[in-house]
Every structure is written in C-alpha cells, then in structure tokens.
Design a protein around this motif. Structure first.
Motif, PDB file in Angstrom:
ATOM      1  N   ARG A   1      -1.357  -7.349  -2.145  1.00 35.17           N
ATOM      2  CA  ARG A   1      -2.532  -6.457  -2.053  1.00 35.17           C
ATOM      3  C   ARG A   1      -3.762  -7.360  -2.119  1.00 35.17           C
ATOM      4  N   GLY A   2      -4.489  -7.457  -1.006  1.00 41.71           N
ATOM      5  CA  GLY A   2      -5.615  -8.403  -0.922  1.00 41.71           C
ATOM      6  C   GLY A   2      -6.772  -8.047  -1.864  1.00 41.71           C
ATOM      7  N   LEU A   3      -7.365  -9.089  -2.484  1.00 45.07           N
ATOM      8  CA  LEU A   3      -8.552  -8.960  -3.352  1.00 45.07           C
ATOM      9  C   LEU A   3      -8.394  -7.932  -4.470  1.00 45.07           C
ATOM     10  N   THR A   4      -7.230  -8.002  -5.151  1.00 38.59           N
ATOM     11  CA  THR A   4      -7.030  -7.061  -6.270  1.00 38.59           C
ATOM     12  C   THR A   4      -6.670  -7.769  -7.576  1.00 38.59           C
ATOM     13  N   THR A   5      -6.919  -9.093  -7.655  1.00 39.32           N
ATOM     14  CA  THR A   5      -6.703  -9.740  -8.957  1.00 39.32           C
ATOM     15  C   THR A   5      -7.839  -9.304  -9.888  1.00 39.32           C
ATOM     16  N   SER A   6      -7.661  -9.557 -11.201  1.00 35.41           N
ATOM     17  CA  SER A   6      -8.718  -9.093 -12.114  1.00 35.41           C
ATOM     18  C   SER A   6     -10.036  -9.813 -11.815  1.00 35.41           C
ATOM     19  N   GLN A   7      -9.933 -11.062 -11.338  1.00 31.69           N
ATOM     20  CA  GLN A   7     -11.177 -11.767 -10.987  1.00 31.69           C
ATOM     21  C   GLN A   7     -11.834 -11.122  -9.749  1.00 31.69           C
ATOM     22  N   ASP A   8     -11.004 -10.725  -8.781  1.00 33.77           N
ATOM     23  CA  ASP A   8     -11.559 -10.049  -7.593  1.00 33.77           C
ATOM     24  C   ASP A   8     -12.277  -8.756  -7.989  1.00 33.77           C
ATOM     25  N   TRP A   9     -11.680  -8.022  -8.933  1.00 34.56           N
ATOM     26  CA  TRP A   9     -12.320  -6.764  -9.371  1.00 34.56           C
ATOM     27  C   TRP A   9     -13.676  -7.039 -10.031  1.00 34.56           C
ATOM     28  N   GLU A  10     -13.801  -8.239 -10.641  1.00 33.02           N
ATOM     29  CA  GLU A  10     -15.088  -8.625 -11.246  1.00 33.02           C
ATOM     30  C   GLU A  10     -16.104  -8.998 -10.170  1.00 33.02           C
ATOM     31  N   THR A  11     -15.658  -9.843  -9.221  1.00 33.59           N
ATOM     32  CA  THR A  11     -16.626 -10.473  -8.322  1.00 33.59           C
ATOM     33  C   THR A  11     -16.817  -9.722  -6.999  1.00 33.59           C
ATOM     34  N   ARG A  12     -15.774  -9.126  -6.444  1.00 29.46           N
ATOM     35  CA  ARG A  12     -15.924  -8.424  -5.168  1.00 29.46           C
ATOM     36  C   ARG A  12     -15.075  -7.153  -5.156  1.00 29.46           C
ATOM     37  N   PRO A  13     -15.468  -6.210  -6.004  1.00 26.52           N
ATOM     38  CA  PRO A  13     -14.621  -5.024  -6.189  1.00 26.52           C
ATOM     39  C   PRO A  13     -14.471  -4.171  -4.927  1.00 26.52           C
ATOM     40  N   PHE A  14     -15.476  -4.196  -4.043  1.00 26.07           N
ATOM     41  CA  PHE A  14     -15.428  -3.279  -2.894  1.00 26.07           C
ATOM     42  C   PHE A  14     -15.242  -3.998  -1.562  1.00 26.07           C
ATOM     43  N   ASP A  15     -14.843  -5.294  -1.648  1.00 28.85           N
ATOM     44  CA  ASP A  15     -14.526  -6.012  -0.412  1.00 28.85           C
ATOM     45  C   ASP A  15     -13.024  -5.948  -0.140  1.00 28.85           C
ATOM     46  N   PHE A  16     -12.679  -6.198   1.116  1.00 29.41           N
ATOM     47  CA  PHE A  16     -11.271  -6.195   1.522  1.00 29.41           C
ATOM     48  C   PHE A  16     -10.908  -7.531   2.155  1.00 29.41           C
ATOM     49  N   SER A  17      -9.629  -7.855   2.129  1.00 30.68           N
ATOM     50  CA  SER A  17      -9.114  -9.000   2.887  1.00 30.68           C
ATOM     51  C   SER A  17      -7.688  -8.666   3.308  1.00 30.68           C
ATOM     52  N   PHE A  18      -7.428  -8.816   4.591  1.00 29.97           N
ATOM     53  CA  PHE A  18      -6.084  -8.512   5.086  1.00 29.97           C
ATOM     54  C   PHE A  18      -5.380  -9.739   5.656  1.00 29.97           C
ATOM     55  N   SER A  19      -6.040 -10.923   5.568  1.00 33.07           N
ATOM     56  CA  SER A  19      -5.415 -12.084   6.215  1.00 33.07           C
ATOM     57  C   SER A  19      -4.189 -12.579   5.437  1.00 33.07           C
ATOM     58  N   GLY A  20      -4.242 -12.498   4.097  1.00 31.42           N
ATOM     59  CA  GLY A  20      -3.083 -12.909   3.300  1.00 31.42           C
ATOM     60  C   GLY A  20      -1.884 -12.009   3.576  1.00 31.42           C
ATOM     61  N   LEU A  21      -2.140 -10.746   3.719  1.00 33.80           N
ATOM     62  CA  LEU A  21      -1.075  -9.780   4.027  1.00 33.80           C
ATOM     63  C   LEU A  21      -0.455 -10.091   5.391  1.00 33.80           C
ATOM     64  N   LYS A  22      -1.340 -10.375   6.343  1.00 37.84           N
ATOM     65  CA  LYS A  22      -0.883 -10.683   7.699  1.00 37.84           C
ATOM     66  C   LYS A  22       0.042 -11.911   7.683  1.00 37.84           C
ATOM     67  N   THR A  23      -0.380 -12.937   6.943  1.00 38.73           N
ATOM     68  CA  THR A  23       0.433 -14.151   6.844  1.00 38.73           C
ATOM     69  C   THR A  23       1.759 -13.847   6.151  1.00 38.73           C
ATOM     70  N   ALA A  24       1.711 -13.055   5.095  1.00 34.47           N
ATOM     71  CA  ALA A  24       2.939 -12.727   4.359  1.00 34.47           C
ATOM     72  C   ALA A  24       3.930 -11.983   5.253  1.00 34.47           C
ATOM     73  N   VAL A  25       3.419 -11.061   6.069  1.00 32.10           N
ATOM     74  CA  VAL A  25       4.311 -10.312   6.965  1.00 32.10           C
ATOM     75  C   VAL A  25       4.900 -11.262   8.010  1.00 32.10           C
ATOM     76  N   ALA A  26       4.044 -12.137   8.581  1.00 32.93           N
ATOM     77  CA  ALA A  26       4.527 -13.076   9.604  1.00 32.93           C
ATOM     78  C   ALA A  26       5.612 -13.987   9.023  1.00 32.93           C
ATOM     79  N   ARG A  27       5.397 -14.473   7.790  1.00 33.40           N
ATOM     80  CA  ARG A  27       6.399 -15.345   7.136  1.00 33.40           C
ATOM     81  C   ARG A  27       7.700 -14.599   6.913  1.00 33.40           C
ATOM     82  N   TYR A  28       7.577 -13.350   6.470  1.00 32.63           N
ATOM     83  CA  TYR A  28       8.776 -12.543   6.217  1.00 32.63           C
ATOM     84  C   TYR A  28       9.579 -12.371   7.514  1.00 32.63           C
ATOM     85  N   LEU A  29       8.873 -12.090   8.595  1.00 33.52           N
ATOM     86  CA  LEU A  29       9.554 -11.873   9.875  1.00 33.52           C
ATOM     87  C   LEU A  29      10.281 -13.140  10.326  1.00 33.52           C
ATOM     88  N   GLU A  30       9.626 -14.287  10.134  1.00 32.53           N
ATOM     89  CA  GLU A  30      10.215 -15.570  10.544  1.00 32.53           C
ATOM     90  C   GLU A  30      11.450 -15.919   9.715  1.00 32.53           C
TER      91      GLU A  30
END
Ligand code: KG4
Ligand code: ZN
Length: 343
Positions: free
Chosen positions: A202-231
């Motif tokens: 789940r992108g940008l949901t660590t406790s530090q992310d909730w402190e510093t960028r609570p309303f931002d999103f990031s989907f690139s880590g998820l995309k990489t994780a899915v690609a790795r899983y498929l491979e």
C-alpha cells in the motif's frame, strides 16, 4: 422563468463528447470515442485523437440536439474543457466552442476538466454539492481536493507522486495482456479472483508517510511489486493478481479519502473520474463511509468516465452562481491546475 440551457463540449483526450443540461437536468449526453483507433498502440496517440475530434465534432453536436429535441437557438450558454489534457485535442474543442458561442451571441465558459468530473454529481444527487472532499481518480490525475465552492474555490490537499490510479490499472492490464483501457478489464476479471491472495504493498502508508504526506499517493511501488510477482510466478492465477492489485489501490484511496474528511471536518465525499466507475472502489467506499458517518456520492458509472454532461454541468453551475463568462478568445491550457476552475 425556465432554467438556462447549457451545451458542454469535452475533447481533452479520446472522447468527443457533447452534453446538454438544463438547470440540473441532463437532456443529452453524446460520446464519440476514438479508443479503438488507439488500442493497438496501448495508449492514446495525440495526433489520432485530434483528427478524430475534428471528424466527430459536428455530427456529435447534431446528435445531441436531436436527442434533446432542441435547436441551436435554444442554447443559452456554451461550456468547454479548456484543460488539462492533450493540447491538440483540447484545441479542437475550444475552437468549436468559441465559434459556436460567437455565432450564437451567447456566453462561453472555458472550464477545468477535473472540476467538471467532480461537478457532474450535481446531476445525479439532489443535495448541494459543496462543501465536500473530492477524490478525483482518472487516467491522468489522482488527487484529493477540498471543494469549498465548485465554481471558484478548490484546494488541493494531495496528489499522486507518480502514476495516476487509472494509469496504474492501464499499465498492469498491459503487462497482463488484458487490453486497453485496462480499468474495466481488471474490474471484471477481479470479480472471480481472491483479493487477499497476494499481499501487495500500500503506497505511502507508513507512519512516517502519514506524518509527512498524508494525502499524497504513489502507485509505482505497487506496479513494480505486481511486475515482479508476475515474473517470478509461472502459471500465476490472473484473476487473483487482478483482484489483489485492485484491492491495494482501492484500500489506499479510501484510507486517504476518509482521513481527509476527518482532518478537514467535512463529512462529505464525492468520488469522481474514470476510476470511480470501479465496482470494488464503489463497494468499499460505500461500506467505509457508512461506518465513518460520511455522506458519500459517486456519479453513475457512465458519468464517471469522460463525457460532455460533466462540462455542461459545471457550465450550468457557473451560470447559476452568476460567474463571469471567459474572454471570447482564450487558449487551451494542457497543464491547467485543478485550482483554476474556469478561465
Ligand atoms: O476520467 P477518464 O475517463 O479520463 C481521464 O480524464 O483520464 O479516466 C480514464 C481512466 C482509465 O485509466 C481507465 O482505465 C480508468 O479510468 N477506468 C477504470 C474503470 N473504468 C475506467 N479503472 C478501474 N475500474 C474501472 N471500472
Ligand atoms: Zn477525465
């Protein structure tokens, strides 16, 4: 006196779309899409989109007038998407709308595509739209907005730092060879999958992310994780991947949207843009908003993806609020910020 009739023109991407709205009543919603011409390229090709808009513009306006049983002289105002979007595509709409408004001697409103996505809800639900938090999730944008007045005051609380939510759906669908656009394909495949089969990040949901960028999103880590899983997983279950990927996106979107409502004290959420058509997002949003005591509104799926009704709806709201029309000559702005509701 009867309510003003507004014709809206949308050409920011691959849909040539015309909507006609009277007050809050939808009279016509015509969409000519060039999506099939782009499908083999796996994404929208700007030159192809612009040419398709030129060809589809006049027939689409005529069809909208036929559907609404109106003639051009009945139109009281014209609204058009001025940005953001593909510049060549936007230009076709802006030039057509300017010509139409000038020829009819009627006011012209150059409006923001993203604000229009949010404003379309005003055609489906009877309560005042604002103030509200808006989760705007489309193919080009993903942001959380505070909408104090949809005709002039929108504040950006956060946005994606990389891919838009719809773009993530499209890219994952591409690597899984599910076709373009990917959102609807993943949505339907996920129905037969297990959403807890794979625990994607789940992108940008660590406790530090909730402190510093609570309303931002990031989907690139998820995309990489899915690609790795498929491979690394020969013979993977496609439906489980689709469902687990979708669950990660939906979970993060709703965690942050509800946090924005709580933080701002605004107990109202509108979800808009193409990804708002997603069936799992709609179900999870309904359940979690009910639990949190937040009033949730999501336009009908057909009004979530790009359409002309949303542009006409925002035009109608501008007219009703007595906002000044745009100058007679203005340029399309491919990077128009969401905070600029109209030109
Ligand atoms: O708002 P929209 O029609 O165009 C933009 O302004 O970008 O959004 C298009 C995006 C595409 O990325 C598409 O894959 C996604 O919305 N989309 C969906 C669904 N329907 C469309 N994503 C997930 N689930 C859906 N059912
Ligand atoms: Zn859109």
């Amino acid at each position: 006196m009867s309510q003003p009739i507004v014709l809206g023109i949308e050409t920011s991407c691959d849909e040539t779309a015309i909507g006609i709205v009277q007050g809050r009543t939808l009279l016509a919603n015509v969409i000519a899409s060039s999506v099939e011409e782009h499908a083999r390229f796996g994404g929208v090709v700007p030159e192809i989109a612009s040419r398709a808009h030129l060809e589809a513009m006049m027939p689409s306006i005529e069809n909208a007038l036929i559907d609404s049983k109106l003639s051009l002289s009945d139109i009281d105002a014209v609204a058009v998407t001025a940005g953001p979007g593909l510049v060549g595509a936007l230009l076709v709409g802006v030039a057509s709308a300017s010509g139409l408004a000038l020829g009819l001697g009627k006011p012209l409103y150059g409006v923001n595509h993203l604000a229009a996505h949010v404003s379309v809800d005003f055609l489906t639900h009877d309560q005042p739209l604002d103030p509200t938090i808006a989760l705007l999730v489309s193919g080009g944008h993903s942001s959380l907005l505070q909408v104090d007045d949809i005709t002039q005051t929108i504040t950006k609380l956060g946005a994606t730092m990389d891919d838009a939510a719809g773009e993530a759906f499209d890219k994952i669908a591409r690597v899984m060879q599910l076709g373009f656009p990917g959102g609807p394909a993943i949505d339907s495949l996920a129905k037969s999958g297990n959403a807890t089969a794979i625990n994607f990040p789940r992108g940008l949901t660590t406790s530090q992310d909730w402190e510093t960028r609570p309303f931002d999103f990031s989907f690139s880590g998820l995309k990489t994780a899915v690609a790795r899983y498929l491979e690394s997983t020969p013979g993977y279950a496609k439906a489980d991947v689709a469902a687990s990927f979708q669950e990660s996106v939906v979970d993060v979107l709703m965690l942050k949207a509800i946090a924005a409502c709580k933080e701002s004290g605004i107990n109202s959420l509108v979800i808009a843009g193409g990804v708002a058509a997603n069936s799992r997002l709609r179900a999870v949003a309904t359940e979690r908003c009910e639990r949190a005591g937040i009033r949730l509104r999501i336009p009908s799926p057909a009004l979530c993806t790009d359409n002309g009704a949303m542009v006409a709806a925002l035009g109608s709201l501008m007219v009703a609020a007595g906002r000044s029309p745009s100058p007679t000559a203005f340029d399309a702005d491919s990077g128009l910020p969401v905070t600029t509701v109209a030109l």
